[in-house]
Design a protein around this motif. Structure first.
Motif, PDB file in Angstrom:
ATOM      1  N   LYS A 184      50.268  70.283  51.308  1.00  0.00           N
ATOM      2  CA  LYS A 184      50.809  69.025  50.773  1.00  0.00           C
ATOM      3  C   LYS A 184      49.764  67.922  50.834  1.00  0.00           C
ATOM      4  O   LYS A 184      49.730  67.049  49.980  1.00  0.00           O
ATOM      5  N   ASP A 185      48.923  67.933  51.866  1.00  0.00           N
ATOM      6  CA  ASP A 185      47.877  66.929  52.078  1.00  0.00           C
ATOM      7  C   ASP A 185      46.666  67.656  52.643  1.00  0.00           C
ATOM      8  O   ASP A 185      46.746  68.271  53.702  1.00  0.00           O
ATOM      9  N   ARG A 186      45.537  67.607  51.962  1.00  0.00           N
ATOM     10  CA  ARG A 186      44.348  68.386  52.350  1.00  0.00           C
ATOM     11  C   ARG A 186      43.546  67.756  53.488  1.00  0.00           C
ATOM     12  O   ARG A 186      42.599  68.348  53.982  1.00  0.00           O
ATOM     13  N   GLY A 187      43.904  66.574  53.950  1.00  0.00           N
ATOM     14  CA  GLY A 187      43.125  65.852  54.934  1.00  0.00           C
ATOM     15  C   GLY A 187      42.926  66.578  56.252  1.00  0.00           C
ATOM     16  O   GLY A 187      41.905  66.407  56.915  1.00  0.00           O
ATOM     17  N   TRP A 188      43.844  67.407  56.664  1.00  0.00           N
ATOM     18  CA  TRP A 188      43.776  68.117  57.947  1.00  0.00           C
ATOM     19  C   TRP A 188      42.896  69.360  57.895  1.00  0.00           C
ATOM     20  O   TRP A 188      42.479  69.883  58.930  1.00  0.00           O
ATOM     21  N   ILE A 189      42.571  69.844  56.714  1.00  0.00           N
ATOM     22  CA  ILE A 189      41.959  71.168  56.567  1.00  0.00           C
ATOM     23  C   ILE A 189      40.542  71.290  57.141  1.00  0.00           C
ATOM     24  O   ILE A 189      40.273  72.238  57.884  1.00  0.00           O
ATOM     25  N   PRO A 190      39.587  70.401  56.835  1.00  0.00           N
ATOM     26  CA  PRO A 190      38.211  70.630  57.319  1.00  0.00           C
ATOM     27  C   PRO A 190      38.103  70.797  58.841  1.00  0.00           C
ATOM     28  O   PRO A 190      37.487  71.760  59.315  1.00  0.00           O
ATOM     29  N   VAL A 225      39.993  74.132  60.067  1.00  0.00           N
ATOM     30  CA  VAL A 225      39.263  75.386  59.846  1.00  0.00           C
ATOM     31  C   VAL A 225      38.092  75.504  60.818  1.00  0.00           C
ATOM     32  O   VAL A 225      37.901  76.544  61.460  1.00  0.00           O
ATOM     33  N   LYS A 226      37.328  74.445  60.971  1.00  0.00           N
ATOM     34  CA  LYS A 226      36.163  74.463  61.857  1.00  0.00           C
ATOM     35  C   LYS A 226      36.569  74.709  63.317  1.00  0.00           C
ATOM     36  O   LYS A 226      36.048  75.604  63.968  1.00  0.00           O
ATOM     37  N   ASP A 227      37.504  73.934  63.814  1.00  0.00           N
ATOM     38  CA  ASP A 227      37.836  73.977  65.237  1.00  0.00           C
ATOM     39  C   ASP A 227      38.816  75.094  65.598  1.00  0.00           C
ATOM     40  O   ASP A 227      38.674  75.738  66.630  1.00  0.00           O
ATOM     41  N   VAL A 228      39.812  75.322  64.757  1.00  0.00           N
ATOM     42  CA  VAL A 228      40.829  76.326  65.086  1.00  0.00           C
ATOM     43  C   VAL A 228      40.275  77.740  64.970  1.00  0.00           C
ATOM     44  O   VAL A 228      40.651  78.614  65.745  1.00  0.00           O
ATOM     45  N   THR A 229      39.340  77.970  64.053  1.00  0.00           N
ATOM     46  CA  THR A 229      38.707  79.288  63.982  1.00  0.00           C
ATOM     47  C   THR A 229      38.082  79.634  65.331  1.00  0.00           C
ATOM     48  O   THR A 229      38.270  80.734  65.853  1.00  0.00           O
ATOM     49  N   ARG A 230      37.386  78.693  65.920  1.00  0.00           N
ATOM     50  CA  ARG A 230      36.776  78.893  67.238  1.00  0.00           C
ATOM     51  C   ARG A 230      37.842  79.133  68.317  1.00  0.00           C
ATOM     52  O   ARG A 230      37.694  80.002  69.166  1.00  0.00           O
ATOM     53  N   TYR A 232      46.135  70.070  66.443  1.00  0.00           N
ATOM     54  CA  TYR A 232      45.848  70.711  65.155  1.00  0.00           C
ATOM     55  C   TYR A 232      47.132  71.257  64.531  1.00  0.00           C
ATOM     56  O   TYR A 232      47.334  71.164  63.323  1.00  0.00           O
ATOM     57  N   LEU A 233      47.994  71.821  65.362  1.00  0.00           N
ATOM     58  CA  LEU A 233      49.290  72.308  64.894  1.00  0.00           C
ATOM     59  C   LEU A 233      50.099  71.164  64.306  1.00  0.00           C
ATOM     60  O   LEU A 233      50.664  71.295  63.216  1.00  0.00           O
ATOM     61  N   GLN A 234      50.125  70.046  64.995  1.00  0.00           N
ATOM     62  CA  GLN A 234      50.899  68.897  64.509  1.00  0.00           C
ATOM     63  C   GLN A 234      50.369  68.399  63.173  1.00  0.00           C
ATOM     64  O   GLN A 234      51.151  68.083  62.271  1.00  0.00           O
ATOM     65  N   ARG A 235      49.035  68.360  63.015  1.00  0.00           N
ATOM     66  CA  ARG A 235      48.458  67.921  61.734  1.00  0.00           C
ATOM     67  C   ARG A 235      48.754  68.930  60.625  1.00  0.00           C
ATOM     68  O   ARG A 235      49.017  68.546  59.483  1.00  0.00           O
ATOM     69  N   ARG A 236      48.699  70.235  60.956  1.00  0.00           N
ATOM     70  CA  ARG A 236      49.023  71.246  59.946  1.00  0.00           C
ATOM     71  C   ARG A 236      50.478  71.137  59.521  1.00  0.00           C
ATOM     72  O   ARG A 236      50.799  71.180  58.331  1.00  0.00           O
ATOM     73  N   LEU A 237      51.372  70.970  60.480  1.00  0.00           N
ATOM     74  CA  LEU A 237      52.794  70.863  60.152  1.00  0.00           C
ATOM     75  C   LEU A 237      53.087  69.629  59.294  1.00  0.00           C
ATOM     76  O   LEU A 237      53.970  69.662  58.442  1.00  0.00           O
ATOM     77  N   ALA A 238      52.337  68.549  59.511  1.00  0.00           N
ATOM     78  CA  ALA A 238      52.523  67.335  58.714  1.00  0.00           C
ATOM     79  C   ALA A 238      51.921  67.472  57.317  1.00  0.00           C
ATOM     80  O   ALA A 238      52.428  66.871  56.374  1.00  0.00           O
ATOM     81  N   GLY A 239      50.869  68.283  57.185  1.00  0.00           N
ATOM     82  CA  GLY A 239      50.160  68.369  55.914  1.00  0.00           C
ATOM     83  C   GLY A 239      50.418  69.611  55.089  1.00  0.00           C
ATOM     84  O   GLY A 239      49.819  69.788  54.026  1.00  0.00           O
ATOM     85  N   ALA A 240      51.302  70.491  55.568  1.00  0.00           N
ATOM     86  CA  ALA A 240      51.568  71.735  54.843  1.00  0.00           C
ATOM     87  C   ALA A 240      52.951  72.274  55.197  1.00  0.00           C
ATOM     88  O   ALA A 240      53.508  71.956  56.241  1.00  0.00           O
ATOM     89  N   SER A 241      53.464  73.094  54.318  1.00  0.00           N
ATOM     90  CA  SER A 241      54.673  73.870  54.598  1.00  0.00           C
ATOM     91  C   SER A 241      54.222  75.295  54.849  1.00  0.00           C
ATOM     92  O   SER A 241      53.403  75.824  54.091  1.00  0.00           O
ATOM     93  N   SER A 242      54.754  75.909  55.892  1.00  0.00           N
ATOM     94  CA  SER A 242      54.296  77.248  56.255  1.00  0.00           C
ATOM     95  C   SER A 242      55.460  78.160  56.586  1.00  0.00           C
ATOM     96  O   SER A 242      56.487  77.721  57.092  1.00  0.00           O
ATOM     97  N   GLU A 243      55.250  79.424  56.300  1.00  0.00           N
ATOM     98  CA  GLU A 243      56.075  80.507  56.817  1.00  0.00           C
ATOM     99  C   GLU A 243      55.138  81.307  57.693  1.00  0.00           C
ATOM    100  O   GLU A 243      54.089  81.766  57.234  1.00  0.00           O
ATOM    101  N   MET A 244      55.455  81.454  58.973  1.00  0.00           N
ATOM    102  CA  MET A 244      54.546  82.128  59.891  1.00  0.00           C
ATOM    103  C   MET A 244      55.339  83.104  60.752  1.00  0.00           C
ATOM    104  O   MET A 244      56.387  82.760  61.286  1.00  0.00           O
ATOM    105  N   LEU A 245      54.812  84.309  60.866  1.00  0.00           N
ATOM    106  CA  LEU A 245      55.443  85.363  61.665  1.00  0.00           C
ATOM    107  C   LEU A 245      54.436  85.931  62.641  1.00  0.00           C
ATOM    108  O   LEU A 245      53.239  85.987  62.348  1.00  0.00           O
ATOM    109  N   LEU A 246      54.913  86.406  63.782  1.00  0.00           N
ATOM    110  CA  LEU A 246      54.106  87.188  64.703  1.00  0.00           C
ATOM    111  C   LEU A 246      54.664  88.604  64.642  1.00  0.00           C
ATOM    112  O   LEU A 246      55.833  88.837  64.964  1.00  0.00           O
TER     113      LEU A 246
END
Length: 106
Positions: free
Chosen positions: A12-18, A21-26, A78-92
């Motif tokens: 929904k909002d791309r601002g959280w992505i850079p 991706v950089k920090d959460v991958t690590r 990072y989770l909070q920013r993702r939840l604010a900037g995207a809609s997700s379906e996530m399963l474990l």
């Protein structure tokens, strides 16, 4: 047993992505996870549901490793920013064959 995070993401909002991706991958790698795919390059072959913008799969060495990452204080902002900037379906998903007829990753 291995576990897999499977996610479908609509941005929904791309601002959280850079930074995500950089920090959460690590962070994922630090908790023993590895991305098997993180892509918008896929082909829908079945079903009525709308295809997502991004599809991802992360492999974890165990459920405990996946839970430790998801619940970590380091990941929380990072989770909070993702939840604010995207809609997700996530399963474990457990890396098992409940019918015990196929070989699965060990």
């Amino acid at each position: 047993m291995k576990y897999y995070t499977v996610a479908e993401i609509e941005i929904k909002d791309r601002g959280w992505i850079p930074s995500y991706v950089k920090d959460v991958t690590r962070m994922v790698e630090k908790h023993g996870g590895r991305y098997l795919t993180r892509t918008s390059n896929f082909e829908k072959i079945e079903g009525a549901r709308k295809a997502p913008q991004i599809f991802l799969i992360v492999e974890w060495p165990s459920k405990e490793a996946a839970d430790a990452f998801y619940e970590s204080q380091e990941y929380k902002p990072y989770l909070q920013r993702r939840l604010a900037g995207a809609s997700s379906e996530m399963l474990l998903v457990a890396g098992e064959d409940m019918m015990k007829t196929a070989r699965t990753a060990e």
